[in-house]
Design a protein around this motif. Structure first.
Motif, PDB file in Angstrom:
ATOM      1  N   SER A   1      39.910 -56.505 -39.106  1.00 57.26           N
ATOM      2  CA  SER A   1      38.795 -57.434 -39.314  1.00 57.26           C
ATOM      3  C   SER A   1      37.514 -56.702 -39.681  1.00 57.26           C
ATOM      4  CB  SER A   1      38.567 -58.277 -38.063  1.00 57.26           C
ATOM      5  OG  SER A   1      39.676 -59.096 -37.830  1.00 57.26           O
ATOM      6  N   THR A   2      37.360 -55.460 -39.205  1.00 54.51           N
ATOM      7  CA  THR A   2      36.136 -54.741 -39.570  1.00 54.51           C
ATOM      8  C   THR A   2      36.098 -54.504 -41.078  1.00 54.51           C
ATOM      9  OG1 THR A   2      37.120 -52.562 -39.261  1.00 54.51           O
ATOM     10  CG2 THR A   2      36.079 -53.559 -37.354  1.00 54.51           C
TER      11      THR A   2
ATOM     12  N   ARG B   1      37.655 -56.214 -43.276  1.00 52.88           N
ATOM     13  CA  ARG B   1      37.523 -57.512 -43.917  1.00 52.88           C
ATOM     14  C   ARG B   1      36.076 -57.972 -43.946  1.00 52.88           C
ATOM     15  NH1 ARG B   1      41.235 -60.050 -47.149  1.00 52.88           N
ATOM     16  NH2 ARG B   1      41.249 -62.292 -46.837  1.00 52.88           N
ATOM     17  N   ILE B   2      35.372 -57.746 -42.830  1.00 52.06           N
ATOM     18  CA  ILE B   2      33.970 -58.155 -42.764  1.00 52.06           C
ATOM     19  C   ILE B   2      33.166 -57.398 -43.817  1.00 52.06           C
ATOM     20  CG2 ILE B   2      31.895 -58.030 -41.330  1.00 52.06           C
ATOM     21  CD1 ILE B   2      33.729 -58.574 -38.924  1.00 52.06           C
TER      22      ILE B   2
END
Lengths: 147, 172
Positions: A101-102, A104-105
């Motif tokens: 998710s990091t 992706r962010i």
């Protein structure tokens, strides 16, 4: 050019469609003026907006759903989030042990900047200490920015 | 009007976004447990974090990687980081936003149907159209033009101004 707190944002801060009853309100500690959609009435300042979102992501026991909801909501706004908001989000990912998710962010933030190519390098520059501390690689370092 | 989190999750699941079930293996090059989602839960530019991770069935190696993810990320190699990303997400932003050649197909269909319509109209002209109205025959049009010139229609800047009445021809 100094992309400070004002320049990262587009002029549409007055109309923020995410600010409807669906959005999760932050914890009781945040002093907010209004969470309603408004083109009239008191405006939330940029600093209050930033503080609200930083508080949201800084919740110590944030869960995965809240993280996803926060990011998805933030991305629907017509603005590029401040580095401090992204920093809080990355740390929330760390608490959730969610590395993917990091990345992706960071991808989403770069995509939000659109044609303004100078915004993303600035944000990475501001986040560099956090990226190094947490061991987060940017999408470019992982080769995920190429098709 | 704040709904509890569980109710939100339910609302999102039922409200037009399907639930992704377990994935069966497709034997692609990138690790196991992958199929294109059959629901409309696709990640999009404005919806970067879909509900379910892309791979829900993990083999032992992937589970070990997930365990390693709980430790310091500085210990992960680039390949491991990419693998973690690919487990979670189907496509990167770059892949999601890639251009396609679909427009060529679309334009091809458009022009094809233009041509087909043209053929249909040509056939209709040959086999279906009635004879021309009398006012469109050449003979009638000639008499009409002569009458207009006799009336001196638009004598200042228009039709009659371009006719040379002495030489009985159009002005050069």
């Amino acid at each position: 050019m100094n992309p400070g707190s004002g320049a990262c944002r587009d002029c549409a801060t007055a109309l923020q469609p995410g600010r409807q009853s669906k959005t999760l309100t932050p914890g009781p500690a945040a002093a907010i003026q209004s969470v309603r959609c408004y083109s009239h009435g008191p405006h939330e300042t940029d600093e209050e907006f930033d503080a609200r979102w930083v508080t949201y992501f800084n919740k110590p026991d944030i869960d995965a759903w809240e993280l996803r909801k926060g990011i998805n909501t933030l991305i629907t706004y017509d603005l590029v989030p401040e580095p401090k908001i992204i920093d809080a989000a990355l740390r929330a990912c760390r608490r959730l042990n969610d590395f993917a998710s990091t990345v992706r962010i960071l991808e989403a933030v770069k995509d939000k900047a659109g044609p303004h190519k100078e915004i993303y390098p600035y944000i990475i520059q501001e986040l560099r200490p956090t990226l190094n501390e947490l061991g987060i690689s940017t999408p470019e370092e992982l080769g995920l920015d190429k098709v | 009007m704040m709904l509890p989190k569980a109710a939100w999750s339910l609302l999102l699941r039922k409200g037009g976004r399907g639930r992704r079930g377990m994935h069966s293996s497709e034997g692609t090059a990138r690790g196991g447990g992958k199929t294109p989602p059959y629901t409309n839960c696709y990640a999009q530019r404005h919806y970067p974090m879909p509900e379910e991770p892309f791979c829900t069935e993990l083999n032992a190696e992937q589970q070990a990687l997930k365990e390693k993810e709980k430790g310091s990320w500085t210990l992960l190699t680039h390949a491991e980081k990419v693998a973690l990303y690919r487990l979670q997400f189907n496509e990167t932003f770059a892949e999601m936003n890639r251009r396609s050649n679909e427009w060529k197909t679309v334009m091809g269909y458009v022009f094809f149907f233009f041509g087909f319509a043209a053929l249909v109209i040509w056939w209709q002209r040959v086999y279906m159209f009635p004879p021309k109205p009398i006012t469109l025959t050449d003979e009638w049009k000639a008499k009409q033009l002569q009458r207009m010139l006799d009336m001196k229609v638009n004598p200042v800047q228009g039709l009659a101004s371009r006719w040379d009445y002495e030489k009985k021809q159009w002005k050069k």
